[in-house]
Each structure stands twice: as structure tokens, then as C-alpha cells.
Design an enzyme around this catalytic site. Structure first.
Site, short mmCIF file in Angstrom:
data_model
loop_
_atom_site.label_atom_id
_atom_site.label_comp_id
_atom_site.label_asym_id
_atom_site.label_seq_id
_atom_site.Cartn_x
_atom_site.Cartn_y
_atom_site.Cartn_z
N HIS A 186 45.55 36.77 -22.11
CA HIS A 186 45.22 35.48 -22.73
C HIS A 186 45.81 35.40 -24.15
O HIS A 186 46.47 34.41 -24.49
CB HIS A 186 43.69 35.33 -22.75
CG HIS A 186 43.19 34.08 -23.41
ND1 HIS A 186 42.40 33.16 -22.76
CD2 HIS A 186 43.36 33.60 -24.68
CE1 HIS A 186 42.12 32.17 -23.60
NE2 HIS A 186 42.69 32.41 -24.77
N GLU A 187 45.57 36.44 -24.95
CA GLU A 187 46.01 36.40 -26.34
C GLU A 187 47.53 36.52 -26.44
O GLU A 187 48.17 35.86 -27.26
CB GLU A 187 45.33 37.50 -27.17
CG GLU A 187 43.81 37.43 -27.21
CD GLU A 187 43.26 36.06 -27.59
OE1 GLU A 187 43.92 35.31 -28.34
OE2 GLU A 187 42.15 35.73 -27.13
N HIS A 209 49.24 33.25 -26.08
CA HIS A 209 49.21 32.38 -27.27
C HIS A 209 50.48 32.55 -28.10
O HIS A 209 50.93 31.61 -28.75
CB HIS A 209 48.00 32.71 -28.15
CG HIS A 209 46.73 32.00 -27.77
ND1 HIS A 209 46.62 30.62 -27.75
CD2 HIS A 209 45.51 32.47 -27.41
CE1 HIS A 209 45.38 30.28 -27.40
NE2 HIS A 209 44.69 31.39 -27.18
N CYS A 244 38.30 29.71 -24.55
CA CYS A 244 39.20 29.97 -25.67
C CYS A 244 38.59 29.33 -26.91
O CYS A 244 38.04 28.23 -26.82
CB CYS A 244 40.56 29.34 -25.35
SG CYS A 244 41.77 29.47 -26.67
ZN ZN Z 1 42.72 31.48 -26.59
#
Ligand code: ZN
Length: 186
Positions: free
Chosen positions: A137-138, A141, A93
Site C-alpha cells: 500500500h505505502e 503511494h 488509507c
Molecule cells: Zn494510503
């Protein structure tokens, strides 16, 4: 229109949930451009707004290889509407420079979102592809969830984080993922 500073693991904003975008205004389009500029400057495959200190539900990905033309994809107010299968793969990341660890992910996802012009689209990403994992993953966030919360081995991950002078895994953030774990056993 600018490369922004990327917040590093340990900064509070990365743990805060992001707000829905009500209108894809000029301000949001500038945010999208900043995300793209910053992602490319850092050689990342994805970047989410909270990583540049803006808690709006926006992220960008580009999984094209180095010898391929750029292929930016913009997700505004994304929702993962289907998920299946499971895979373990190494992830990193931009907010954790150089630290990579094995994490659990769904293999296949279907996501709906608005594009940078405010148009709704649906996208499917399969077979544990880089795109499938980058979307998860995004998207995380935007809910203040970080990849290490999905780690396979907490102690190994702590060692990796320590090597890069990053704070250890936050035990209370570790996710229980019975669906993925069950799939992984099969
Ligand atoms: Zn990330």
C-alpha cells in the site's frame, strides 16, 4: 518533529510519482520523523511522504498492536524484489478517512530499502499479513497509485467513497492485475 496535514484523495500530489532519495540527509531524517509523528497522531499503520505533500521515496509503517511497544519501520528508496500469492482484504488509507474497501494484493513480498540511517536492509513479509499489505500500500503511494486502484468491485467502492463525500474511483487508474487474479481463482 511535527504532525503534518495529510493530503486527502482528490489532491494532485497524491497522483504524482516521487523522486529517489540521493542522500539520507538531515532533511530526510526530519521528513521521516514528521511521517512517524503524523502516522501515530492519525492512528495509521503506514504513511508515505507524498501524503504530507513531499514527493520523495520514503514511507513508514508500524503494524504493532495497541498493547505492544511501538515498532516503527522506515523505508527509503524501497524496491519490492519478490512477490507471490494473492489475497483480497479490506483496506483503508489516512488520505481517505473512514472509507474501507476490498482490494487485491500479493500475499508475500520481499522488499529492500534503506533505513533511517541510510543502511540497506531486506525484509520479507508473508501470508497476507498486515505488514505485507502495508508495504504494498505505502510503496504504491510513491508511484501515485492508491488502494482503490486495486479494488475488487468498482461500483461498491464508488458507493463507499460517496458516503464519505470523496470523489469516485478514477476509471483510467484502475489496475489490470492478471497475475493476482489468476492466483485468486486457484
Ligand atoms: Zn494510503
Amino acid at each position: 518533529m511535527a504532525v503534518k496535514k495529510v493530503l486527502q484523495y482528490g489532491e494532485k500530489t497524491l497522483r504524482e510519482p516521487s523522486k529517489e532519495v540521493h542522500k539520507v540527509s538531515r532533511k530526510i531524517q526530519e521528513l521521516v520523523q514528521d511521517l512517524l509523528d503524523t502516522m501515530y497522531a492519525k492512528n495509521g499503520v503506514g504513511l508515505a511522504a507524498p501524503q504530507i505533500g513531499v514527493n520523495y521515496r520514503v514511507f513508514v509503517v508500524d503494524v504493532s498492536a495497541n498493547d505492544e511497544p511501538l515498532n516503527p519501520i522506515v523505508f527509503i528508496n524501497p524496491k519490492i524484489i519478490k512477490k507471490s500469492g494473492a489475497i483480497v482484504a479490506q483496506e483503508g488509507c489516512i488520505s481517505f478517512p473512514e472509507a474501507y474497501t476490498d482490494v487485491k494484493r500479493y500475499k508475500n513480498v520481499m522488499v529492500k530499502a534503506l533505513d533511517r540511517n541510510g543502511k540497506l536492509f531486506v525484509m520479507e513479509a508473508k501470508d497476507g499479513s498486515l505488514l505485507a499489505r502495508a508495504i504494498q500500500h505505502e510503496n504504491d503511494h510513491l508511484d501515485g497509485i492508491l488502494f482503490i486502484d486495486h479494488c475488487v468491485n468498482r461500483f461498491e467502492t464508488d458507493n463507499i467513497l460517496a458516503k464519505y463525500n470523496l470523489p469516485p474511483v478514477e476509471a483510467d487508474k484502475l489496475l489490470s492485475e492478471p497475475e493476482i487474479e489468476k492466483e485468486l481463482e486457484n
